[in-house]
Design a protein around this motif. Structure first.
Motif, short mmCIF file in Angstrom:
data_model
loop_
_atom_site.label_atom_id
_atom_site.label_comp_id
_atom_site.label_asym_id
_atom_site.label_seq_id
_atom_site.Cartn_x
_atom_site.Cartn_y
_atom_site.Cartn_z
N LYS A 27 -10.24 -2.78 -3.23
CA LYS A 27 -10.38 -0.95 -3.35
C LYS A 27 -11.66 -0.68 -3.02
N ASN A 51 0.84 -0.93 0.32
CA ASN A 51 -0.15 0.02 -0.62
C ASN A 51 0.64 1.18 0.18
N VAL A 84 -4.39 -0.10 8.75
CA VAL A 84 -5.83 1.42 9.10
C VAL A 84 -4.59 2.99 9.61
N CYS A 111 -4.99 -4.45 -2.81
CA CYS A 111 -5.89 -5.52 -2.69
C CYS A 111 -6.81 -5.31 -3.73
N THR A 122 -11.34 7.80 9.68
CA THR A 122 -10.64 6.21 9.56
C THR A 122 -10.18 6.16 7.49
N ILE A 123 -9.49 5.22 7.66
CA ILE A 123 -9.52 4.43 5.87
C ILE A 123 -8.34 2.78 6.28
N VAL A 124 -9.46 1.86 6.58
CA VAL A 124 -9.42 0.49 6.52
C VAL A 124 -8.48 0.26 5.22
N CYS A 125 -7.57 -0.84 4.94
CA CYS A 125 -7.86 -1.67 3.96
C CYS A 125 -7.59 -3.48 4.76
N MET A 168 -5.40 7.01 0.80
CA MET A 168 -4.79 6.09 0.23
C MET A 168 -3.98 5.97 -1.11
N ALA A 174 -3.05 0.73 -3.49
CA ALA A 174 -3.10 -0.78 -3.04
C ALA A 174 -3.72 -1.69 -3.93
N CYS A 228 -10.72 0.75 0.25
CA CYS A 228 -9.84 1.80 1.02
C CYS A 228 -10.29 2.91 0.32
N TYR A 229 -9.77 3.27 -1.46
CA TYR A 229 -9.93 4.34 -2.15
C TYR A 229 -11.02 5.50 -1.45
#
Length: 137
Positions: free
Chosen positions: A89, A70, A112, A86, A103-106, A81, A84, A91-92
């Motif tokens: 996606k 990431n 996190v 993953c 928060t942004i979580v992948c 983000m 990434a 987290c975008y």
């Protein structure tokens, strides 16, 4: 009744000790008023902390784990983000965050990103003085 030397010393110690809570409160208030920062956790462990208040320009933080890669991007006082690997996606979204509590979580890569700290919003009112926060800096 006669005042003894040890009575004065003990009273002096108690008077000095009574200022300790005020000192602790002042130090905690000063650190909280430093603005806000982003805290990055990878696989539940602390990874990096970056001050957002006053940040200018663009910085990238590359996070490589056995789960994936990431790239976190900090532009001025916002974080998002940037890249990434993953599959979903998620987290975008949201694209960039800047307020405490966001928060942004992948999930696939277990990353996190959280904005923490305190910075009064322009429309917030100070509960002590009753003034808007942009009236006194």
């Amino acid at each position: 009744m006669k005042v003894k030397k040890w009575d004065v010393i003990i009273i002096g110690i108690f008077v000095l000790a009574s200022f300790i809570p005020a000192l602790i409160f002042t130090l905690n208030t000063r650190s909280a008023s430093d603005g806000y920062y982003v805290e990055i956790k990878v696989q539940g462990e602390f990874y990096e902390r970056v001050q957002l208040t006053g940040h200018t320009g663009r910085d990238e933080i590359r996070i490589e784990t056995d789960l994936g890669v990431n790239i976190v991007e900090i532009i001025d006082e916002k974080v998002g983000m940037y890249e990434a690997d993953c599959p979903d996606k998620v987290c975008y979204s949201p694209e960039y965050i800047s307020r405490p509590g966001e928060t942004i979580v992948c999930l696939p890569n277990r990353i996190v990103i959280e904005v923490k700290g305190e910075k009064p919003q322009e429309d917030d009112e100070d509960i002590i003085t009753g003034f808007k926060s942009d009236n006194h800096d």
